[in-house]
Design an enzyme around this catalytic site. Sequence first.
Site, PDB file in Angstrom:
ATOM      1  N   CYS A  24       0.832  -1.207   0.000  1.00  0.00           N
ATOM      2  CA  CYS A  24       0.000   0.000   0.000  1.00  0.00           C
ATOM      3  C   CYS A  24       0.869   1.261   0.000  1.00  0.00           C
ATOM      4  O   CYS A  24       1.559   1.544   0.983  1.00  0.00           O
ATOM      5  CB  CYS A  24      -0.910  -0.051   1.239  1.00  0.00           C
ATOM      6  SG  CYS A  24      -1.722   1.494   1.656  1.00  0.00           S
ATOM      7  N   CYS A  41       0.159   3.734   2.767  1.00  0.00           N
ATOM      8  CA  CYS A  41       0.631   3.172   4.043  1.00  0.00           C
ATOM      9  C   CYS A  41       2.123   3.453   4.211  1.00  0.00           C
ATOM     10  O   CYS A  41       2.583   3.832   5.301  1.00  0.00           O
ATOM     11  CB  CYS A  41       0.404   1.665   4.094  1.00  0.00           C
ATOM     12  SG  CYS A  41      -1.321   1.156   4.002  1.00  0.00           S
TER      13      CYS A  41
END
Length: 122
Positions: free
Chosen positions: A30, A33
Amino acid sequence: MPTIELTKDNFEETVTSAGIVLVDFWAAWCGPCRMFAPVFEKAAESHPDIVFGKVDTEAQPELAAEFQISSIPTLMAIRDRTVLYAQPGALPAPALEELIGKIRAVDMEDVRRQLAARAGQG
């Protein structure tokens, strides 16, 4: 204090034993993230009285499912065993600091009264 890896084995103990716990639900693939990770780590260093935990949703699918995590990163703030905040999205450092200030300022006695009143209505 460095961040700690939360798993199904230590999650419950961690969130129930500490006063304030911030949990970052993330995954290695991600992009947002990975962008949020250094912000979260820096906040952990700045607030040693708060537990900063990370849940890798790929390694801990049970935890992700239990908390109905459908978008990552998702940040959850728990204080005195009560979830006060749970929202997807990577926060910039100033917004994370503002959130931490708000979590610290919450009147937990008032929160408990409100939860008890709602439970009584059910």
